[in-house]
Design an enzyme around this catalytic site. Structure first.
Site, PDB file in Angstrom:
ATOM      1  CG  PHE A  14      13.053  -3.176   5.749  1.00  0.00           C
ATOM      2  CD1 PHE A  14      14.111  -3.308   6.173  1.00  0.00           C
ATOM      3  CD2 PHE A  14      12.706  -2.026   4.788  1.00  0.00           C
ATOM      4  CE1 PHE A  14      15.239  -2.194   5.525  1.00  0.00           C
ATOM      5  CE2 PHE A  14      13.481  -1.396   4.274  1.00  0.00           C
ATOM      6  CZ  PHE A  14      14.800  -1.381   4.670  1.00  0.00           C
ATOM      7  CG  ASP A  36       4.715  -7.552  13.457  1.00  0.00           C
ATOM      8  OD1 ASP A  36       5.424  -6.674  12.970  1.00  0.00           O
ATOM      9  OD2 ASP A  36       4.393  -8.659  12.570  1.00  0.00           O
ATOM     10  CG  LEU A  38       5.508 -12.338  14.552  1.00  0.00           C
ATOM     11  CD1 LEU A  38       5.958 -13.453  15.661  1.00  0.00           C
ATOM     12  CD2 LEU A  38       6.596 -11.519  14.129  1.00  0.00           C
ATOM     13  CB  ILE A  63      -3.890  -3.776  12.663  1.00  0.00           C
ATOM     14  CG1 ILE A  63      -3.577  -4.270  11.429  1.00  0.00           C
ATOM     15  CG2 ILE A  63      -2.479  -3.591  13.786  1.00  0.00           C
ATOM     16  CD1 ILE A  63      -3.214  -2.946  10.649  1.00  0.00           C
ATOM     17  CD  GLU A  87       0.108  -8.446   3.789  1.00  0.00           C
ATOM     18  OE1 GLU A  87       1.144  -8.542   2.766  1.00  0.00           O
ATOM     19  OE2 GLU A  87      -0.261  -9.276   4.463  1.00  0.00           O
ATOM     20  CB  SER A  88       5.234  -3.328   2.526  1.00  0.00           C
ATOM     21  OG  SER A  88       6.000  -4.555   2.783  1.00  0.00           O
ATOM     22  CB  THR A 133       4.266   4.495   0.417  1.00  0.00           C
ATOM     23  OG1 THR A 133       4.854   4.695  -0.875  1.00  0.00           O
ATOM     24  CG2 THR A 133       2.871   4.330   0.084  1.00  0.00           C
ATOM     25  CG  ASP A 134       7.476   7.620  -2.912  1.00  0.00           C
ATOM     26  OD1 ASP A 134       7.073   6.578  -2.964  1.00  0.00           O
ATOM     27  OD2 ASP A 134       8.401   7.977  -3.496  1.00  0.00           O
ATOM     28  CD  GLU A 135       5.340   2.347  -4.032  1.00  0.00           C
ATOM     29  OE1 GLU A 135       4.455   1.710  -4.575  1.00  0.00           O
ATOM     30  OE2 GLU A 135       6.489   1.947  -3.657  1.00  0.00           O
ATOM     31  CE1 TYR A 158       2.326  -0.766   0.301  1.00  0.00           C
ATOM     32  CE2 TYR A 158       3.402   0.461  -1.391  1.00  0.00           C
ATOM     33  CZ  TYR A 158       3.151   0.215  -0.072  1.00  0.00           C
ATOM     34  OH  TYR A 158       3.953   0.832   0.746  1.00  0.00           O
ATOM     35  CE  LYS A 162       1.100   2.800   3.717  1.00  0.00           C
ATOM     36  NZ  LYS A 162       1.308   2.173   5.299  1.00  0.00           N
ATOM     37  CG  ASP A 288       7.361  -3.319 -17.267  1.00  0.00           C
ATOM     38  OD1 ASP A 288       7.462  -3.401 -15.969  1.00  0.00           O
ATOM     39  OD2 ASP A 288       7.272  -1.946 -17.810  1.00  0.00           O
TER      40      ASP A 288
HETATM   41  P1  NAD Z   1       7.389  -5.014   5.916  1.00  0.00           P
HETATM   42  O1  NAD Z   1       6.548  -5.817   4.880  1.00  0.00           O
HETATM   43  O2  NAD Z   1       8.663  -5.397   6.054  1.00  0.00           O
HETATM   44  O3  NAD Z   1       6.783  -5.090   7.559  1.00  0.00           O
HETATM   45  C1  NAD Z   1       5.521  -5.044   7.725  1.00  0.00           C
HETATM   46  C2  NAD Z   1       5.133  -5.627   9.121  1.00  0.00           C
HETATM   47  O4  NAD Z   1       3.865  -5.561   9.363  1.00  0.00           O
HETATM   48  C3  NAD Z   1       5.666  -7.044   9.299  1.00  0.00           C
HETATM   49  O5  NAD Z   1       6.421  -7.232  10.508  1.00  0.00           O
HETATM   50  C4  NAD Z   1       4.230  -7.813   9.317  1.00  0.00           C
HETATM   51  O6  NAD Z   1       4.284  -8.879  10.113  1.00  0.00           O
HETATM   52  C5  NAD Z   1       3.224  -6.571   9.683  1.00  0.00           C
HETATM   53  N1  NAD Z   1       2.077  -6.610   9.645  1.00  0.00           N
HETATM   54  C6  NAD Z   1       1.443  -7.089   8.192  1.00  0.00           C
HETATM   55  N2  NAD Z   1       0.104  -7.209   8.279  1.00  0.00           N
HETATM   56  C7  NAD Z   1      -0.186  -7.118   9.802  1.00  0.00           C
HETATM   57  C8  NAD Z   1      -1.309  -7.069  10.341  1.00  0.00           C
HETATM   58  N3  NAD Z   1      -2.538  -7.222   9.673  1.00  0.00           N
HETATM   59  N4  NAD Z   1      -1.340  -6.981  11.767  1.00  0.00           N
HETATM   60  C9  NAD Z   1      -0.180  -6.735  12.382  1.00  0.00           C
HETATM   61  N5  NAD Z   1       0.861  -6.854  11.808  1.00  0.00           N
HETATM   62  C10 NAD Z   1       0.945  -6.973  10.438  1.00  0.00           C
HETATM   63  O7  NAD Z   1       7.241  -3.531   5.538  1.00  0.00           O
HETATM   64  P2  NAD Z   1       8.122  -2.249   5.535  1.00  0.00           P
HETATM   65  O8  NAD Z   1       8.846  -1.982   4.306  1.00  0.00           O
HETATM   66  O9  NAD Z   1       8.822  -2.206   6.805  1.00  0.00           O
HETATM   67  O10 NAD Z   1       6.939  -0.899   5.809  1.00  0.00           O
HETATM   68  C11 NAD Z   1       6.763  -0.484   6.756  1.00  0.00           C
HETATM   69  C12 NAD Z   1       5.485   0.753   6.558  1.00  0.00           C
HETATM   70  O11 NAD Z   1       6.139   1.864   5.729  1.00  0.00           O
HETATM   71  C13 NAD Z   1       4.183   0.366   5.356  1.00  0.00           C
HETATM   72  O12 NAD Z   1       3.266   0.899   6.145  1.00  0.00           O
HETATM   73  C14 NAD Z   1       4.925   0.853   4.193  1.00  0.00           C
HETATM   74  O13 NAD Z   1       3.772   1.109   3.616  1.00  0.00           O
HETATM   75  C15 NAD Z   1       5.762   2.015   4.665  1.00  0.00           C
HETATM   76  N6  NAD Z   1       6.639   2.421   3.670  1.00  0.00           N
HETATM   77  C16 NAD Z   1       7.653   1.246   3.268  1.00  0.00           C
HETATM   78  C17 NAD Z   1       8.487   1.781   2.360  1.00  0.00           C
HETATM   79  C18 NAD Z   1       9.582   0.928   1.948  1.00  0.00           C
HETATM   80  O14 NAD Z   1      10.572   1.180   0.885  1.00  0.00           O
HETATM   81  N7  NAD Z   1       9.456  -0.385   2.177  1.00  0.00           N
HETATM   82  C19 NAD Z   1       8.634   3.236   1.765  1.00  0.00           C
HETATM   83  C20 NAD Z   1       7.594   4.065   2.358  1.00  0.00           C
HETATM   84  C21 NAD Z   1       6.703   3.691   3.249  1.00  0.00           C
HETATM   85  P1  TYD Z   2      10.432  -2.770  -5.311  1.00  0.00           P
HETATM   86  O1  TYD Z   2      11.608  -2.810  -4.608  1.00  0.00           O
HETATM   87  O2  TYD Z   2       9.417  -3.733  -5.443  1.00  0.00           O
HETATM   88  O3  TYD Z   2       9.682  -1.283  -4.850  1.00  0.00           O
HETATM   89  P2  TYD Z   2       8.320  -0.314  -5.456  1.00  0.00           P
HETATM   90  O4  TYD Z   2       7.879  -1.100  -6.538  1.00  0.00           O
HETATM   91  O5  TYD Z   2       7.536  -0.147  -4.265  1.00  0.00           O
HETATM   92  O6  TYD Z   2       9.058   0.867  -5.813  1.00  0.00           O
HETATM   93  O7  TYD Z   2      10.770  -2.250  -6.987  1.00  0.00           O
HETATM   94  C1  TYD Z   2      11.554  -1.161  -6.908  1.00  0.00           C
HETATM   95  C2  TYD Z   2      11.778  -1.192  -8.371  1.00  0.00           C
HETATM   96  O8  TYD Z   2      12.375  -2.055  -9.136  1.00  0.00           O
HETATM   97  C3  TYD Z   2      10.617  -0.856  -9.360  1.00  0.00           C
HETATM   98  O9  TYD Z   2      10.655  -0.217 -10.573  1.00  0.00           O
HETATM   99  C4  TYD Z   2      10.474  -2.401  -9.927  1.00  0.00           C
HETATM  100  C5  TYD Z   2      11.685  -2.940 -10.103  1.00  0.00           C
HETATM  101  N1  TYD Z   2      12.120  -4.298 -10.002  1.00  0.00           N
HETATM  102  C6  TYD Z   2      12.551  -5.074 -10.910  1.00  0.00           C
HETATM  103  O10 TYD Z   2      12.639  -4.602 -12.098  1.00  0.00           O
HETATM  104  N2  TYD Z   2      12.748  -6.552 -10.409  1.00  0.00           N
HETATM  105  C7  TYD Z   2      12.158  -7.080  -9.502  1.00  0.00           C
HETATM  106  O11 TYD Z   2      12.346  -8.298  -9.351  1.00  0.00           O
HETATM  107  C8  TYD Z   2      11.535  -6.199  -8.640  1.00  0.00           C
HETATM  108  C9  TYD Z   2      11.104  -6.785  -7.139  1.00  0.00           C
HETATM  109  C10 TYD Z   2      11.333  -4.855  -8.734  1.00  0.00           C
END
Ligand code: NAD
Ligand code: TYD
Length: 353
Positions: A14, A36, A38, A63, A87-88, A133-135, A158, A162, A288
């Site tokens: 993403f 990647d 994939l 990786i 893994e996200s 991530t902020d998590e 997760y 991170k 929950d």
């Molecule tokens: P995503 O899950 O959409 O994409 C992850 C990508 O990494 C995928 O293309 C997957 O194929 C690849 N991947 C997974 N394991 C792999 C491996 N072992 N080797 C090579 N490639 C691999 O994730 P995203 O939401 O785009 O997040 C990207 C980064 O940003 C992550 O590090 C995540 O922790 C961080 N992040 C995400 C968010 C969010 O809201 N989505 C917020 C803050 C930080």
């Molecule tokens: P999510 O998109 O999984 O992001 P994160 O857990 O990393 O913040 O979830 C965002 C918020 O939405 C979180 O408080 C969990 C809630 N949530 C639901 O209530 N229902 C759902 O099906 C999902 C996926 C998340």
């Protein structure tokens, strides 16, 4: 002059796909290598528009595969790494925590090791940029914000993985002098997000007339940022951020889940020409998530003051662009929700109803 070689990991995912697109289009003097594995979350359809660019190459690999990572570092001699592969998804980390330790911790270490081996005698103009991530900061109560000085206190497998990877990046900086920068960002939304995260999952469920599973009472708060604004911030930090520094990135945009879902439902009804209140009827409060963090909210004043970054779109604008994209890309959504996705959905949500 030889092009600067930049390895972006997770570029088929993403956020990574938005970062790859931005770098390929804006920096013709760089060569962008997208590495990647994939997994279910990686999708080369996300990069169709740039896949034939002369400054872009795709590398299919994992990786955690030390031999493979060694071979590509030797072959291409990357000047910089922007590391997003991970893994996200929190819910998946609850059912399969080891997969998160392997990719997020071990995979990050494999990359750090290779980068160190390649450049340890000459760090000049090199950079390892770790996207986090902020998590990692755990949960806030009803008030307060996460700053760069907030202690790490992760609650999910997760966020623990991170947090661990952030610590290793910092340790390589302290121990070996590796030039790194880390950003910790809040929840992203936008085009190409896999429909396991809240917003695209609920868009898909509304389109397929499926219940909207709100965890607990829905009074959990997240700080939402449009993904293109995250990619702009990553570009800025990569070029102007200081070595050995952390920057928080956030949307200045807090929403309780239930309020956000109501806005999403209203926009979907309007765009689909359905009667007001149609989507809202699908809202179902379910069991929950274990260890559910109450509230995330970022203080992004450091990146704002030092690098002049702030979000460029409001939440209503970003959400509208996002919904339009999913409505206009029904094939993309159908492809990623067929097959394995159905098993994931059934197993994740059966315990929650
Ligand atoms: P995503 O899950 O959409 O994409 C992850 C990508 O990494 C995928 O293309 C997957 O194929 C690849 N991947 C997974 N394991 C792999 C491996 N072992 N080797 C090579 N490639 C691999 O994730 P995203 O939401 O785009 O997040 C990207 C980064 O940003 C992550 O590090 C995540 O922790 C961080 N992040 C995400 C968010 C969010 O809201 N989505 C917020 C803050 C930080
Ligand atoms: P999510 O998109 O999984 O992001 P994160 O857990 O990393 O913040 O979830 C965002 C918020 O939405 C979180 O408080 C969990 C809630 N949530 C639901 O209530 N229902 C759902 O099906 C999902 C996926 C998340």
């Amino acid at each position: 002059m030889e092009r600067k070689k930049i390895l972006i990991t997770g570029g088929a995912g993403f956020i990574g796909s938005h970062v790859v697109r931005r770098f390929v289009n804006n920096y013709p003097s760089y060569h962008i290598f997208n590495l990647d594995a994939l997994t279910y979350a990686g999708n080369l359809e996300n990069l169709k528009d740039i896949e034939t660019a002369s400054n872009y190459s795709f590398l299919h690999g994992n990786i955690t595969d030390e031999d493979y990572i060694h071979s590509i570092f030797q072959k291409h001699q990357f000047d910089a790494v922007i590391h997003l592969a991970a893994e996200s998804h929190v819910d998946r980390s609850i059912t399969d925590p080891l997969a998160f330790a392997k990719t997020n911790i071990l995979g990050t270490m494999v990359l750090l090791n290779e980068f160190k081996s390649l450049w340890k005698d000459n760090w000049k103009d090199k950079r390892f940029y770790h996207i986090s991530t902020d998590e990692v900061y755990g949960t806030l109560g009803e008030s307060g914000l996460f700053t760069e000085n907030t202690s790490y206190d992760p609650n999910s497998p997760y966020s623990a993985s991170k947090a661990s990877s952030d610590h290793f990046v910092r340790a390589y900086g302290e121990t070996y002098g590796l030039p790194y920068v880390i950003t910790n960002c809040s929840n992203n939304y936008g085009q190409h997000q896999f429909p396991e995260k809240l917003i695209p999952l609920f868009i898909n469920n509304i389109l397929t007339d499926t219940p909207l599973p709100v965890y607990g009472d829905g009074n959990y708060t997240r700080d939402w940022l449009y993904v293109v604004d995250h990619a702009i911030a990553i570009d800025l930090v990569f070029h102007k951020g200081k070595n050995h520094e952390t920057y928080n990135i956030g949307g200045f945009n807090e929403w309780k889940n239930i309020d956000l879902v109501n806005v999403l439902c209203a926009q979907m009804d309007e765009k689909l020409g359905r009667e007001k209140g149609t989507a809202e009827k699908l809202i179902t409060c379910v069991k929950d998530r274990p260890g559910h963090d109450l509230r995330y909210a970022i203080d992004a004043s450091k990146i704002n003051k030092e690098l002049g970054w702030k979000p460029s779109v409001t939440f209503e604008e970003g959400l509208s662009i996002t919904i339009d994209w999913y409505l206009n890309n029904a094939d993309w959504l159908r492809n990623v929700t067929s097959g394995e996705y159905q098993n994931y959905y059934a197993s994740t949500y059966k315990f929650r109803t």
